[in-house]
Design an enzyme around this catalytic site. Structure first.
Site, PDB file in Angstrom:
ATOM      1  N   CYS A 150       2.316   2.764   9.821  1.00  0.00           N
ATOM      2  CA  CYS A 150       2.524   4.227   9.315  1.00  0.00           C
ATOM      3  C   CYS A 150       3.392   5.033  10.350  1.00  0.00           C
ATOM      4  O   CYS A 150       3.023   5.082  11.264  1.00  0.00           O
ATOM      5  CB  CYS A 150       1.337   4.904   8.741  1.00  0.00           C
ATOM      6  SG  CYS A 150       1.417   6.505   7.983  1.00  0.00           S
TER       7      CYS A 150
ATOM      8  N   ARG B 128       9.058   0.540  -2.440  1.00  0.00           N
ATOM      9  CA  ARG B 128       9.893   1.371  -3.276  1.00  0.00           C
ATOM     10  C   ARG B 128      10.421   0.803  -4.517  1.00  0.00           C
ATOM     11  O   ARG B 128      10.483   1.233  -5.557  1.00  0.00           O
ATOM     12  CB  ARG B 128      10.850   2.021  -2.534  1.00  0.00           C
ATOM     13  CG  ARG B 128      10.495   3.083  -1.447  1.00  0.00           C
ATOM     14  CD  ARG B 128      11.769   3.342  -0.680  1.00  0.00           C
ATOM     15  NE  ARG B 128      12.568   2.329   0.120  1.00  0.00           N
ATOM     16  CZ  ARG B 128      13.948   2.285   0.460  1.00  0.00           C
ATOM     17  NH1 ARG B 128      14.395   3.371   0.576  1.00  0.00           N
ATOM     18  NH2 ARG B 128      14.286   1.407   1.050  1.00  0.00           N
TER      19      ARG B 128
ATOM     20  N   PRO C 181       0.668  -1.244   0.026  1.00  0.00           N
ATOM     21  CA  PRO C 181      -0.137   0.054  -0.105  1.00  0.00           C
ATOM     22  C   PRO C 181       0.839   1.233  -0.186  1.00  0.00           C
ATOM     23  O   PRO C 181       1.831   1.227   0.674  1.00  0.00           O
ATOM     24  CB  PRO C 181      -0.780   0.046   1.483  1.00  0.00           C
ATOM     25  CG  PRO C 181      -0.579  -1.448   1.659  1.00  0.00           C
ATOM     26  CD  PRO C 181       0.603  -1.937   1.214  1.00  0.00           C
ATOM     27  N   LEU C 182       0.414   2.033  -0.841  1.00  0.00           N
ATOM     28  CA  LEU C 182       1.493   3.390  -0.888  1.00  0.00           C
ATOM     29  C   LEU C 182       0.431   4.551  -1.231  1.00  0.00           C
ATOM     30  O   LEU C 182      -0.557   4.559  -1.894  1.00  0.00           O
ATOM     31  CB  LEU C 182       2.348   3.521  -2.194  1.00  0.00           C
ATOM     32  CG  LEU C 182       3.385   2.068  -2.333  1.00  0.00           C
ATOM     33  CD1 LEU C 182       3.682   1.887  -3.769  1.00  0.00           C
ATOM     34  CD2 LEU C 182       4.344   2.509  -1.548  1.00  0.00           C
TER      35      LEU C 182
ATOM     36  N   ASP D 275      13.157  -2.959   1.516  1.00  0.00           N
ATOM     37  CA  ASP D 275      14.247  -3.054   0.434  1.00  0.00           C
ATOM     38  C   ASP D 275      14.601  -3.939  -0.619  1.00  0.00           C
ATOM     39  O   ASP D 275      15.720  -4.102  -0.981  1.00  0.00           O
ATOM     40  CB  ASP D 275      15.655  -3.217   1.503  1.00  0.00           C
ATOM     41  CG  ASP D 275      15.714  -1.989   2.294  1.00  0.00           C
ATOM     42  OD1 ASP D 275      15.237  -1.038   2.274  1.00  0.00           O
ATOM     43  OD2 ASP D 275      16.493  -2.166   3.390  1.00  0.00           O
TER      44      ASP D 275
END
Length: 613
Positions: free
Chosen positions: A338, A482, A251-252, A459
Site C-alpha cells: 500500500c 482495476r 484486495p481493494l 495493468d
C-alpha cells in the site's frame, strides 16, 4: 469452488481485429475510438484518475495537504455519511410477531414505539419486490424495509415469510466470519488472552535486542527459546492453496466490499480478498475493522483476509484473533504494497519494503499464530522508481518468511500508477521463486512443504494480458485489480479466450445484481439503501470508464489510456459511460428507488482538461 487441478492453458485465440495493423493516426496515451463515435471538440476533456485510492485512501486519519494547491485527483474531504430514519423505531418492534420485549420499556425507551405513526412517517415504498425477501424468504429489517408492501399484510399487520426459501437460504446464502460479541468485548476491554501469540511475541522480541548487548541477548534468547511453544501447525500442515492459473481479484479498499466480491464470484473469480484491515484496531475489537473479514459463503474456499501492520506483536495477535474467531478464511495476506502516505509514515504497507528484517519478523509471528491458515504477502518492486529491491527481498522471504505465496505489483511506491507495470521485472522475480522451489524439491527438509506460489499484478485488462503473463515461466497466476473494477466480466473473457462485447443491457444487469447483493448485505431500510447507493456509485466510478470493444479502433485496450469524449451505440451505453456522478445516481435509482433529497455522494476523482496536441 477452486479445484486443485487446472486445465492446461493453450495459447489464446486472439481476435483478428487485435492482429490487424493499425494504419490510423491516434494520439499516444489516448484510447483509439472509431471516428463515428467521437464527439467533435477542440480539446480532450477527460477525468484524471487517482487509482491509489483503491489501495487504502479511505482510511481515517489521512493527513491533510499542507499547502493549498489547485484541486485535482481525489477528493479527500468527501462527506460519506448517509442519513438514517427521522423517526427511529424500537428494534423490538421490527417484526410485529416477534416476542422480543423492550428492555427499558416504552416510557423510557429513546426509540419510537407507535408502529402506526411510524408507518405513516415512512417515505413511499420503492416499487418491486424486496431483494432480501426474494433471496432469503424473509426480510430481517421487517417493517423498516423500503420495499415493505412486497412482504407485509396490512390487514393482519404481519410480515410475510416464505418457509421453503428460508430453509434453502440457510445452507446456500449467508455471510460468514462473524466474531462473537463477547470475544469482541473482551478485546475492547483489553481482557482477551492471546494464548498462541504471547510466547511467539516474547521469542520474536528477543531477536531485536540491541546488538551492543549481544552476550546478554544470547542468554535471554536461550531462555525464550526454552519457553517458546511450537506453533500447532507446521507450514506443511496448513490449509492448501490452489493458485496455479487461479482467477484472482486483488484486495481493494472501499470498492472491494462483500457485495462486489460476491458479484465477482458469479463472474468467474476463484480467489477474493477482504478490504485491508489494520492489525491494531482488529485486536482492540473495533467494530468497523471486524466487519472487513466478513464474507459471503460463496467466497470460500478461496477467501483471504488482508491485514496491514508495522509491529510483529500486533500482526501476530491479529493473526491469532482471525484464526480463533473466523471459520471461512483460506489465507492471511500481509500488505507490504500500500503506497498511501498515512500507512507509509506509520511504518505499514510499502514502508516494510525497506525494512526486510521487520517484515520477516511480522511474517514469522503471523505464521506461528495463524493456526492452520497459511500466510501470504503482497509487495511492490521497491520504494523508489528505478531502484528495484524485490529480487533481494523475495530471496529473503523464501528463505526465512515461510510465505505460502508472494504477489508482486510491478510498480514502485513512488511510481504509483503514473507508468505501466514492469512485467519484465515481475518475470525476473518469478524466476527466483521458481529456482528456489526446484531447490526445495531436492532438499529433504523442503520436500514436506508445498512450492511457494508467485503471482504477478499490474495493468491486466484483457484475456490477452492474462494469458501472456500466466504463460510466462515462473508466474503461477495473475492478480487483477482495476481491470476487474472497470470490466467485472474480465474472467469470463479469460475463460472464453476472447473479447466479449457486452451490450448495455447486459452491463446494466451486472449492476442490478450488485444492487441486490448490496441490499442483502447492508439492509433494505433507509440507512441500508443509502449505503448501497453510495457504494454502487463508488463502483460506477470505475465501470463508467469501460469503452466497449465494438467501438474501439484497435485492440487490446490499455488501462492507462485516456478516453476522448464519445457516445455509445444507444442511449443506455452513453449513460453508462457518463463521467457525471449525477448520472451515476440516476443509474442507482433504477434499482434502489429515487434518491432522497439529502443523499450525499461526492466522487473521488475530479475532472481535468488536456490539450489535444
Amino acid at each position: 469452488m477452486i479445484t486443485p487441478e487446472k486445465r492446461t492453458l493453450d495459447e489464446p485465440e486472439v481476435g483478428s481485429e487485435s492482429k490487424k495493423p493499425n494504419n490510423s493516426t491516434h494520439v499516444k496515451g489516448v484510447a483509439a475510438i472509431k471516428a463515428e463515435y467521437l464527439v467533435p471538440t477542440s480539446s480532450l476533456t477527460v477525468v484524471e484518475y487517482d487509482d491509489d485510492e483503491a489501495e487504502g485512501g479511505d482510511r481515517e486519519g489521512e493527513s491533510k495537504p499542507r499547502n493549498k494547491k489547485k484541486q485535482k485527483g481525489q477528493n479527500h474531504k468527501r462527506d460519506l455519511k448517509q442519513k438514517k430514519d427521522i423517526i427511529k423505531l424500537c428494534p423490538s418492534l421490527i417484526d410485529p410477531e416477534d416476542d422480543r420485549i423492550c428492555q427499558v420499556g416504552a416510557d423510557k425507551c429513546r426509540f419510537h414505539h407507535d408502529i402506526a405513526s411510524y408507518l405513516e412517517s415512512k417515505p413511499q415504498d420503492i416499487d418491486g419486490i424486496c431483494p432480501v425477501f426474494e433471496a432469503l424468504g424473509y426480510c430481517p429489517t421487517g417493517i423498516k424495509c423500503r420495499w415493505l408492501k412486497s412482504h407485509y399484510n396490512p390487514e393482519t399487520s404481519k410480515l410475510i415469510k416464505d418457509g421453503d426459501k428460508m430453509e434453502t437460504a440457510k445452507t446456500t446464502n449467508y455471510e460468514v466470519n462473524h466474531i462473537d460479541k463477547d470475544q469482541k468485548m473482551e478485546m475492547q476491554k483489553k481482557k482477551y488472552f492471546f494464548k498462541i501469540s504471547q510466547p511467539v511475541i516474547k521469542y520474536l522480541d528477543s531477536r531485536i535486542q540491541n546488538e551492543a548487548n549481544l552476550a546478554k541477548q544470547k542468554e535471554e534468547r536461550k531462555d525464550n527459546e526454552a519457553s517458546y511453544v511450537e506453533a500447532p501447525f507446521t507450514i506443511a500442515e496448513k490449509k492448501k492453496l490452489y493458485l496455479r492459473n487461479a482467477k484472482i481479484v486483488s484486495p481493494l479498499t472501499t470498492v472491494g466490499n462483500l457485495p462486489y466480491r460476491r458479484l465477482m464470484k458469479t463472474l468467474g473469480a476463484d480467489v477474493t480478498y477482504s478490504e485491508m484491515a489494520l492489525s491494531v484496531p482488529l485486536i482492540q475489537g473495533h467494530n468497523p475493522e471486524w466487519a472487513l473479514p466478513k464474507a459471503h459463503v460463496s467466497e470460500y474456499p478461496g477467501f483471504g483476509v488482508q491485514i496491514a501492520s508495522s509491529k510483529h506483536w500486533a500482526a501476530a495477535k491479529a493473526a491469532e484473533a482471525i484464526y480463533r474467531n473466523t471459520t471461512h478464511v483460506s489465507e492471511l495476506n500481509l500488505n507490504c504494497g500500500c503506497p498511501i502516505d498515512l500507512l507509509y509514515k506509520q511504518g505499514q504497507g510499502s514502508a516494510l519494503l525497506d525494512q526486510p528484517s521487520k517484515l520477516l519478523r511480522i511474517l514469522s509471528g503471523m505464521n506461528a499464530s495463524s493456526g492452520d491458515i497459511p500466510v501470504t504477502v503482497k509487495i511492490r518492486t521497491g520504494i523508489k522508481e528505478g531502484k528495484n529491491t524485490a529480487v533481494n527481498l523475495v530471496s529473503r522471504v523464501l528463505e526465512e518468511g515461510n510465505a505460502a505465496a508472494i504477489t508482486l505489483h510491478g510498480r514502485s511506491r513512488q511510481q504509483r500508477y503514473s507508468k505501466e507495470a514492469d512485467w519484465n521485472y515481475i518475470a525476473e522475480v518469478g524466476t527466483v521463486v521458481k529456482n528456489w522451489n526446484e531447490q526445495q524439491k531436492e532438499d529433504k527438509e523442503g520436500r514436506d512443504r508445498d512450492p511457494v506460489y508467485f503471482v504477478g499484478n499490474g495493468d491486466v485488462y484483457s484475456h490477452e494480458d492474462w494469458y501472456e503473463h500466466v504463460n510466462t515461466d515462473g508466474i503461477d497466476s495473475v492478480m487483477v485489480a482495476r481491470g476487474a473494477l472497470i470490466k467485472p466480466w474480465i474472467f469470463e473473457e479469460v475463460e472464453a479466450q476472447q473479447y466479449l462485447d457486452k451490450s448495455s443491457s447486459e452491463r446494466l444487469d451486472i449492476l442490478g445484481k450488485f444492487a441486490k447483493y448490496a441490499i442483502e448485505h447492508w439492509g433494505s431500510d433507509e440507512y441500508g439503501v443509502g449505503l448501497s447507493r453510495r457504494f454502487m456509485c463508488e463502483f460506477l466510478s470505475f465501470t463508467h470508464r469501460y469503452i466497449p470493444v465494438g467501438i474501439m479502433e484497435r485492440l487490446p485496450p490499455k488501462l492507462n489510456e485516456r478516453p476522448p469524449k464519445w457516445v455509445g451505440r444507444n442511449d443506455l451505453e452513453t449513460l453508462l459511460a457518463s463521467t457525471d456522478y449525477k448520472d451515476w445516481i440516476k443509474i442507482t435509482e433504477m434499482f434502489l428507488g429515487k434518491a432522497t433529497d439529502d443523499f450525499q455522494f461526492t466522487p473521488k476523482h475530479k475532472s481535468n482538461a488536456y490539450e489535444n496536441k
